[in-house]
Design a protein around this motif. Structure first.
Motif, PDB file in Angstrom:
ATOM      1  N   PRO A   5       0.812  -1.219   0.000  1.00 10.61           N
ATOM      2  CA  PRO A   5       0.000   0.000   0.000  1.00 10.61           C
ATOM      3  C   PRO A   5       0.844   1.267   0.000  1.00 10.61           C
ATOM      4  O   PRO A   5       0.491   2.251  -0.644  1.00 10.61           O
ATOM      5  N   ALA A   6       1.979   1.223   0.721  1.00  7.67           N
ATOM      6  CA  ALA A   6       2.860   2.397   0.744  1.00  7.67           C
ATOM      7  C   ALA A   6       3.414   2.672  -0.643  1.00  7.67           C
ATOM      8  O   ALA A   6       3.589   3.835  -1.036  1.00  7.67           O
ATOM      9  N   GLY A   7       3.688   1.601  -1.409  1.00  6.22           N
ATOM     10  CA  GLY A   7       4.163   1.782  -2.780  1.00  6.22           C
ATOM     11  C   GLY A   7       3.118   2.462  -3.641  1.00  6.22           C
ATOM     12  O   GLY A   7       3.432   3.369  -4.424  1.00  6.22           O
TER      13      GLY A   7
ATOM     14  N   LEU B  91       7.326   6.667 -12.679  1.00  5.10           N
ATOM     15  CA  LEU B  91       8.349   5.822 -13.283  1.00  5.10           C
ATOM     16  C   LEU B  91       9.658   5.873 -12.506  1.00  5.10           C
ATOM     17  O   LEU B  91      10.291   4.837 -12.253  1.00  5.10           O
ATOM     18  N   TRP B  92      10.076   7.073 -12.133  1.00  5.36           N
ATOM     19  CA  TRP B  92      11.305   7.207 -11.348  1.00  5.36           C
ATOM     20  C   TRP B  92      11.173   6.499  -9.999  1.00  5.36           C
ATOM     21  O   TRP B  92      12.109   5.859  -9.517  1.00  5.36           O
ATOM     22  N   GLY B  93      10.000   6.627  -9.377  1.00 10.66           N
ATOM     23  CA  GLY B  93       9.783   5.978  -8.089  1.00 10.66           C
ATOM     24  C   GLY B  93       9.912   4.473  -8.185  1.00 10.66           C
ATOM     25  O   GLY B  93      10.548   3.826  -7.344  1.00 10.66           O
ATOM     26  N   LEU B  94       9.332   3.883  -9.233  1.00  8.03           N
ATOM     27  CA  LEU B  94       9.422   2.430  -9.432  1.00  8.03           C
ATOM     28  C   LEU B  94      10.871   1.996  -9.603  1.00  8.03           C
ATOM     29  O   LEU B  94      11.319   1.028  -8.962  1.00  8.03           O
ATOM     30  N   TRP B  95      11.615   2.696 -10.448  1.00  6.41           N
ATOM     31  CA  TRP B  95      12.993   2.287 -10.713  1.00  6.41           C
ATOM     32  C   TRP B  95      13.861   2.381  -9.451  1.00  6.41           C
ATOM     33  O   TRP B  95      14.618   1.459  -9.138  1.00  6.41           O
ATOM     34  N   LEU B  96      13.741   3.459  -8.715  1.00  3.34           N
ATOM     35  CA  LEU B  96      14.571   3.656  -7.527  1.00  3.34           C
ATOM     36  C   LEU B  96      14.262   2.637  -6.433  1.00  3.34           C
ATOM     37  O   LEU B  96      15.170   2.024  -5.860  1.00  3.34           O
ATOM     38  N   VAL B  97      12.982   2.447  -6.135  1.00  2.00           N
ATOM     39  CA  VAL B  97      12.599   1.548  -5.044  1.00  2.00           C
ATOM     40  C   VAL B  97      12.940   0.102  -5.383  1.00  2.00           C
ATOM     41  O   VAL B  97      13.492  -0.634  -4.553  1.00  2.00           O
ATOM     42  N   GLN B  98      12.659  -0.321  -6.619  1.00  2.00           N
ATOM     43  CA  GLN B  98      12.935  -1.711  -6.984  1.00  2.00           C
ATOM     44  C   GLN B  98      14.434  -1.982  -7.073  1.00  2.00           C
ATOM     45  O   GLN B  98      14.899  -3.062  -6.702  1.00  2.00           O
ATOM     46  N   SER B  99      15.196  -1.013  -7.534  1.00  2.34           N
ATOM     47  CA  SER B  99      16.653  -1.189  -7.593  1.00  2.34           C
ATOM     48  C   SER B  99      17.247  -1.329  -6.200  1.00  2.34           C
ATOM     49  O   SER B  99      18.137  -2.168  -5.963  1.00  2.34           O
ATOM     50  N   PHE B 100      16.773  -0.530  -5.266  1.00  2.00           N
ATOM     51  CA  PHE B 100      17.276  -0.645  -3.893  1.00  2.00           C
ATOM     52  C   PHE B 100      16.878  -1.991  -3.293  1.00  2.00           C
ATOM     53  O   PHE B 100      17.647  -2.589  -2.526  1.00  2.00           O
TER      54      PHE B 100
ATOM     55  N   MET C  42      19.619 -10.155 -10.605  1.00  2.00           N
ATOM     56  CA  MET C  42      18.578 -10.187 -11.632  1.00  2.00           C
ATOM     57  C   MET C  42      17.581  -9.047 -11.445  1.00  2.00           C
ATOM     58  O   MET C  42      17.092  -8.474 -12.423  1.00  2.00           O
ATOM     59  N   ILE C  43      17.259  -8.733 -10.206  1.00  2.00           N
ATOM     60  CA  ILE C  43      16.344  -7.612  -9.934  1.00  2.00           C
ATOM     61  C   ILE C  43      16.911  -6.325 -10.513  1.00  2.00           C
ATOM     62  O   ILE C  43      16.208  -5.561 -11.197  1.00  2.00           O
ATOM     63  N   LEU C  44      18.183  -6.063 -10.260  1.00  2.00           N
ATOM     64  CA  LEU C  44      18.822  -4.846 -10.758  1.00  2.00           C
ATOM     65  C   LEU C  44      18.801  -4.788 -12.287  1.00  2.00           C
ATOM     66  O   LEU C  44      18.485  -3.749 -12.885  1.00  2.00           O
ATOM     67  N   ALA C  45      19.110  -5.913 -12.913  1.00  2.00           N
ATOM     68  CA  ALA C  45      19.180  -5.945 -14.378  1.00  2.00           C
ATOM     69  C   ALA C  45      17.803  -5.775 -15.014  1.00  2.00           C
ATOM     70  O   ALA C  45      17.653  -5.045 -16.006  1.00  2.00           O
ATOM     71  N   CYS C  46      16.798  -6.419 -14.450  1.00  2.00           N
ATOM     72  CA  CYS C  46      15.457  -6.406 -15.065  1.00  2.00           C
ATOM     73  C   CYS C  46      14.650  -5.165 -14.719  1.00  2.00           C
ATOM     74  O   CYS C  46      13.539  -4.991 -15.234  1.00  2.00           O
ATOM     75  N   THR C  47      15.176  -4.312 -13.853  1.00  2.00           N
ATOM     76  CA  THR C  47      14.498  -3.053 -13.539  1.00  2.00           C
ATOM     77  C   THR C  47      14.938  -1.935 -14.476  1.00  2.00           C
ATOM     78  O   THR C  47      14.211  -0.955 -14.677  1.00  2.00           O
ATOM     79  N   LEU C  48      16.100  -2.081 -15.088  1.00  2.00           N
ATOM     80  CA  LEU C  48      16.633  -1.044 -15.984  1.00  2.00           C
ATOM     81  C   LEU C  48      15.700  -0.672 -17.142  1.00  2.00           C
ATOM     82  O   LEU C  48      15.600   0.500 -17.502  1.00  2.00           O
ATOM     83  N   PRO C  49      14.973  -1.638 -17.761  1.00  2.00           N
ATOM     84  CA  PRO C  49      14.103  -1.274 -18.890  1.00  2.00           C
ATOM     85  C   PRO C  49      12.980  -0.298 -18.554  1.00  2.00           C
ATOM     86  O   PRO C  49      12.312   0.194 -19.469  1.00  2.00           O
TER      87      PRO C  49
ATOM     88  N   SER D 181      11.813  -6.941   2.292  1.00  2.00           N
ATOM     89  CA  SER D 181      10.386  -7.167   2.034  1.00  2.00           C
ATOM     90  C   SER D 181       9.649  -5.858   1.789  1.00  2.00           C
ATOM     91  O   SER D 181       8.775  -5.784   0.930  1.00  2.00           O
ATOM     92  N   VAL D 182      10.013  -4.823   2.523  1.00  2.00           N
ATOM     93  CA  VAL D 182       9.351  -3.523   2.360  1.00  2.00           C
ATOM     94  C   VAL D 182       9.573  -2.979   0.955  1.00  2.00           C
ATOM     95  O   VAL D 182       8.637  -2.539   0.279  1.00  2.00           O
ATOM     96  N   PHE D 183      10.804  -3.054   0.459  1.00  2.00           N
ATOM     97  CA  PHE D 183      11.123  -2.458  -0.839  1.00  2.00           C
ATOM     98  C   PHE D 183      10.603  -3.293  -2.005  1.00  2.00           C
ATOM     99  O   PHE D 183      10.089  -2.736  -2.981  1.00  2.00           O
ATOM    100  N   VAL D 184      10.715  -4.613  -1.911  1.00  2.00           N
ATOM    101  CA  VAL D 184      10.254  -5.426  -3.038  1.00  2.00           C
ATOM    102  C   VAL D 184       8.733  -5.379  -3.151  1.00  2.00           C
ATOM    103  O   VAL D 184       8.163  -5.358  -4.256  1.00  2.00           O
ATOM    104  N   GLN D 185       8.045  -5.320  -2.020  1.00  2.00           N
ATOM    105  CA  GLN D 185       6.584  -5.248  -2.043  1.00  2.00           C
ATOM    106  C   GLN D 185       6.092  -3.852  -2.425  1.00  2.00           C
ATOM    107  O   GLN D 185       5.080  -3.717  -3.128  1.00  2.00           O
ATOM    108  N   ALA D 186       6.813  -2.823  -1.992  1.00  2.00           N
ATOM    109  CA  ALA D 186       6.454  -1.463  -2.406  1.00  2.00           C
ATOM    110  C   ALA D 186       6.599  -1.309  -3.916  1.00  2.00           C
ATOM    111  O   ALA D 186       5.829  -0.586  -4.561  1.00  2.00           O
ATOM    112  N   SER D 187       7.572  -2.008  -4.493  1.00  2.00           N
ATOM    113  CA  SER D 187       7.756  -1.970  -5.951  1.00  2.00           C
ATOM    114  C   SER D 187       6.525  -2.500  -6.678  1.00  2.00           C
ATOM    115  O   SER D 187       6.150  -1.998  -7.736  1.00  2.00           O
ATOM    116  N   CYS D 188       5.903  -3.519  -6.100  1.00  2.00           N
ATOM    117  CA  CYS D 188       4.676  -4.056  -6.701  1.00  2.00           C
ATOM    118  C   CYS D 188       3.589  -2.996  -6.707  1.00  2.00           C
ATOM    119  O   CYS D 188       2.862  -2.837  -7.699  1.00  2.00           O
ATOM    120  N   GLY D 189       3.461  -2.273  -5.605  1.00  2.00           N
ATOM    121  CA  GLY D 189       2.471  -1.199  -5.536  1.00  2.00           C
ATOM    122  C   GLY D 189       2.759  -0.085  -6.514  1.00  2.00           C
ATOM    123  O   GLY D 189       1.846   0.462  -7.152  1.00  2.00           O
TER     124      GLY D 189
END
Length: 513
Positions: A318-320, A337-346, A433-440, A371-379
């Protein structure tokens, strides 16, 4: 002056829609809620919210009911590490196709019937888990139960149909987050039910785990019945009723499919979602056994540690969604878009660190932060999805959700099946893999709003973008009227720096008329 007085079809529809006394929440010109009252059960908006998250929650509980009891189940069935890995892959692979099908079903028949049908059709697989007797039947039970995870698509589609652009990120984030909470709750529920049956009732441990599966089965049955009995597809009614009355265009599968698969943004989001939600599914499958084996904790403590990962969904996803809406208010779609890239990369960095931890306390601490960052990325992902397409929203939601399952399947095949990598090394490589697949994410571009690195195209408008999904003949017959309303209400995605416009209230004439 005369041109301003001349009404258009869109203006007439807005005026006709202005009588919204039967709605208990403020709405816009599409009758979508402009507020998100989380503790309200007002029909149809907030009722749909609670039905969607609870039904998805029950499906998550069912799908991941086996992992917390795996040490007992593997002893009873004689499962090997390969058997367990294959079953984990099976539990999320079936939902790949199911999510694509669910997205199409939502576009054509509505989220209510699509969701209830899937939930009730997969319920027998949950009950049948109690009678499995081999590695192959264990795999089949998990495979067919996993189809229920496609209810995520109807959950997100339903929220996108009920809430306006400034609130859709929050609504999607909370509904999916509370639904995903089932992945953590089942880590607590199943060991507790097992212990109750084993100790209080006196059943043997190999009987107790089988009886325990009736609990998620009953939960899922009740959820499916509630959705079909109490839910409503759209603010104005159900698909079938609206189509018969001529208030909704009945679309064709071929056109919905075409506009989904030819939209590059959908494919990129499917990839990036594969390494946020896909990672979450992977962790749900491996984390309890990982702590049990690596740090020598007992079954109950391993379940509690694993539960803390999934339970973070109560606020992290929900925070995401909330963060996506917040960024949009200031920076528009580019902020999302910037928020998604930054949070998922971290999150990827934290995943690498988790795989390097050697002490129990450090591993738990990093896992919780991860868990906080990967789940926020989903949001954050589903703060973007509703704007990719108006006509093919369901299928694109399905493509994105299916991408999550594909990511989970590939990750488990590559890193957690067999003995090629240890579990801790597999976790670290998953972070890479998370870092690489977030770049697109940097390649996602909307002509009217821009992308991460490039601004909007001059003179591009929301109306042009969404109307392009309709042929001239369809536009002439007014089939695209809902897309025009959505375009008008999505002007807020320009952000304050470009345009201070907000959601158009129902009694206001659109600015382009």
């Amino acid at each position: 002056m005369e041109e301003q007085k001349k009404p258009s079809s869109l203006q007439i529809e807005s005026v006709a829609a202005s009588d919204n006394k039967h709605f208990k929440v403020p709405v816009d010109s599409e009758h979508k809620a402009t507020v998100f009252w989380i503790f309200s059960f007002a029909a149809p908006h907030m009722r749909a919210f609670h039905l969607s998250w609870f039904s998805f929650f029950c499906c998550f509980v069912s799908t991941f009911a086996a992992p917390p009891l795996l040490p007992v189940i593997r002893d009873n069935l004689g499962l090997t590490r390969t058997d367990i890995g294959n079953a984990g892959i099976a539990s999320v692979s079936g939902a790949v196709f199911a999510r694509l099908t669910m997205g199409t079903a939502c576009d054509l028949v509505g989220p209510r019937l699509a969701s209830a049908s899937l939930i009730l059709l997969t319920t027998p697989a949950v009950y049948c888990t109690s009678i499995i007797n081999s590695a192959s039947t264990y795999l089949l039970a998990r495979f067919f139960t996993g189809f229920s995870l496609a209810s995520f698509v109807s959950c997100q589609f339903w929220m996108s149909s009920m809430f306006s652009a400034p609130k859709v990120g929050s609504a999607n984030g909370v509904a999916a987050g509370w639904g995903n909470l089932g992945g953590g709750a089942t880590q607590l529920i199943m060991p507790l039910v097992y212990e109750l049956i084993h100790n209080a009732i006196g059943s043997t441990k190999f009987t107790a785990w089988r009886i325990a599966f009736f609990v998620p089965g009953l939960m899922q049955t009740a959820a499916g019945i509630a959705v079909v009995a109490l839910g409503q597809d759209l603010p104005d009614g159900n698909y079938q009723k609206l189509e018969k009355a001529g208030d909704k265009h009945k679309d064709s599968f071929s056109k919905v499919f075409y506009h989904a698969v030819t939209n590059h943004r959908a494919w990129i989001l499917a990839l990036t979602y594969g390494y946020c939600f896909g990672v979450e599914l992977t962790i749900d499958n491996i984390i309890a056994e990982y702590f049990y084996d690596r740090f020598d904790v007992n079954l109950r403590n391993a379940g509690m540690i694993a539960a803390s990962f999934g339970l973070a969904n109560i606020f992290s996803r929900p925070a995401g969604g909330w963060f996506s809406d917040l960024l949009s208010k200031r920076y528009g779609m580019r902020g999302r878009l910037w928020g998604l890239w930054l949070v998922q990369s971290f999150g990827g960095v934290l995943c690498i660190i988790l795989g390097l931890m050697d002490s129990l306390a450090a591993a738990i601490s990093v896992m919780l932060l991860f868990s906080v960052f990967v789940q926020a990325s989903c949001g954050l992902s589903f703060g973007i999805v509703p704007f990719v397409s108006r006509r093919s929203l369901g299928l694109i939601s399905g493509m994105t959700g299916g991408g999550g399952n594909v990511g989970a399947v590939l990750t488990q095949l590559i890193f957690f099946q067999g003995s090629r990598y240890s579990t801790q090394k597999g976790i670290a490589l998953m972070g890479v893999m998370i870092l690489a697949c977030t770049l697109p994410t940097m390649l996602i571009y909307f002509p009217q709003w821009g992308g991460m690195l490039v601004g909007p195209r001059p003179n591009a408008t929301e109306e042009d973008y969404y109307a392009a999904e309709w042929s001239q003949k369809e536009r002439d017959s007014g089939c695209h009227s809902a897309s025009l309303k959505f375009a008008e209400n999505s002007v807020s995605e320009r952000g304050k720096r470009r345009d201070p416009s907000t959601t158009v209230p129902v009694d206001t004439t659109p600015s382009h008329v």
